[in-house]
Enzyme design. Sequence first.
Site, mmCIF file in Angstrom:
data_model
loop_
_atom_site.group_PDB
_atom_site.id
_atom_site.type_symbol
_atom_site.label_atom_id
_atom_site.label_comp_id
_atom_site.label_asym_id
_atom_site.label_seq_id
_atom_site.Cartn_x
_atom_site.Cartn_y
_atom_site.Cartn_z
ATOM 1 N N THR A 19 0.819 -1.210 0.000
ATOM 2 C CA THR A 19 0.000 0.000 0.000
ATOM 3 C C THR A 19 0.855 1.263 0.000
ATOM 4 O OG1 THR A 19 -1.774 -1.158 1.105
ATOM 5 C CG2 THR A 19 -1.778 1.218 1.358
ATOM 6 N N TYR A 32 -8.086 0.911 -3.879
ATOM 7 C CA TYR A 32 -6.775 1.248 -4.462
ATOM 8 C C TYR A 32 -6.104 -0.036 -4.903
ATOM 9 C CZ TYR A 32 -4.701 -0.582 -0.221
ATOM 10 O OH TYR A 32 -4.334 -1.424 0.784
ATOM 11 N N THR A 98 1.505 -4.498 4.379
ATOM 12 C CA THR A 98 1.364 -4.840 5.800
ATOM 13 C C THR A 98 0.741 -6.220 6.031
ATOM 14 O OG1 THR A 98 -0.790 -3.756 5.919
ATOM 15 C CG2 THR A 98 1.139 -2.418 6.479
ATOM 16 N N ASP A 99 0.047 -6.761 5.002
ATOM 17 C CA ASP A 99 -0.691 -8.012 5.228
ATOM 18 C C ASP A 99 0.215 -9.140 5.710
ATOM 19 O OD1 ASP A 99 -2.917 -6.689 4.367
ATOM 20 O OD2 ASP A 99 -3.201 -7.857 2.526
ATOM 21 N N LYS A 171 -0.088 -8.079 12.982
ATOM 22 C CA LYS A 171 -1.095 -7.141 12.462
ATOM 23 C C LYS A 171 -2.423 -7.417 13.162
ATOM 24 C CE LYS A 171 -3.083 -5.229 8.226
ATOM 25 N NZ LYS A 171 -3.070 -5.136 6.760
ATOM 26 N N GLU A 292 -3.399 -28.952 28.533
ATOM 27 C CA GLU A 292 -4.614 -29.782 28.424
ATOM 28 C C GLU A 292 -4.381 -30.956 27.481
ATOM 29 O OE1 GLU A 292 -8.481 -27.599 28.119
ATOM 30 O OE2 GLU A 292 -7.166 -25.855 28.055
HETATM 31 N N1 ASP Z 1 -2.827 -5.623 0.879
HETATM 32 C C1 ASP Z 1 -1.807 -4.653 1.160
HETATM 33 C C2 ASP Z 1 -0.477 -5.383 1.189
HETATM 34 O O1 ASP Z 1 -0.220 -6.096 2.113
HETATM 35 C C3 ASP Z 1 -2.082 -3.968 2.457
HETATM 36 C C4 ASP Z 1 -1.018 -2.997 2.935
HETATM 37 O O2 ASP Z 1 0.053 -2.860 2.406
HETATM 38 O O3 ASP Z 1 -1.324 -2.337 3.956
HETATM 39 O O4 ASP Z 1 0.296 -5.230 0.272
#
Ligand code: ASP
Length: 335
Positions: A19, A32, A98-99, A171, A292
């Site tokens: 992103t 996007y 971020t994924d 995340k 457990e």
């Molecule tokens: N889907 C995007 C990615 O991981 C989300 C992001 O970058 O925040 O490339």
Amino acid sequence: MKPKTDERPGVVILATGGTIAGMGESGTRPGYTPGQIAVDDMIAAVPSLSQLARIEGEQVASVGSQDMTFAIMTTLASRINALLADDAVAGIVVTHGTDTMEETAFFLNLTVDSRKPVVMTGAMRPPTALSADGPLNLYNAVAVAADPAAVDRGVLVVMNDRIHGAHSLTKTNTTSVETFLSPITGLIGTVIYGQTQYFRGPFRRHTDASEFSPAGASTLPRVDILYACADMPADLVDGSVSRGARGIVIAGDGNGNMNAPTIERAALAASRGTVIVRSSRVPSGKVSRNIEIDDDRLGFIVSDELNPVKARILLMLALGKKRSREELQELFYTY
Ligand code: ASP
């Protein structure tokens, strides 16, 4: 990197997409496409980076991180190792979606062979959005990569003023800029407009002390993750085994639990040589042995502090060499 021309530290930015390099139609529409902006344009958009360091950029990939592969991660680790062997390079920044950021961060934490800073960053909002978070994240990431105090802290992730360790971060929010947390052991530090403060180092073995390397990591064995739930169908275990999985990580409920039919199928798979690791679908807390579930009797391993996606990466790398179950368990307490 080009030879030093002044006293500024040298930082190389390796871009992979995400992103932070995304493009949307308008500042207020949520849609996007990630990975559209080239690294040189990303650098040019933050002119103040040149006050922190001598910057060079390289485009390693242009993907949304949902499409990240071990082939790209391996290329990245090898390139980082080559760059950090150069005296002109003080540190590396990796821009990434971020994924799956926590997965690449943990992979690099195990395969980079240097004490110099390797800092990942990204964005939750594309550069075309109102209040885009990428430019300041990039600025802060370069500040940490150029900071001698960041040396020997393992691979770091800088987002939203926080410095996270690769072992601890995860995340936690699908849209918020405050998405990454380090729930078990807390932050490594903070970075506010380039001013760093460190609270701790990583507690686990990493980078130059790790026994793993990028060599051979693009042909890793298959390890599946199975998500536990009420009335979980136990034949998921058989499905993974029949498709050639050498290991299965159970994203268990609570302290790495699964229902009785799944325990039975998993124990049978373990007795036939598939490595079964109990992790947890719960976002925080350790998974411990013999709580457990009688791991000693059933032949299971526990992930300790690693969440399912990181436990999978450690197991994939570990299976490159013949190891006993006890040795595999020890790795989860070490890394
Ligand atoms: N889907 C995007 C990615 O991981 C989300 C992001 O970058 O925040 O490339």
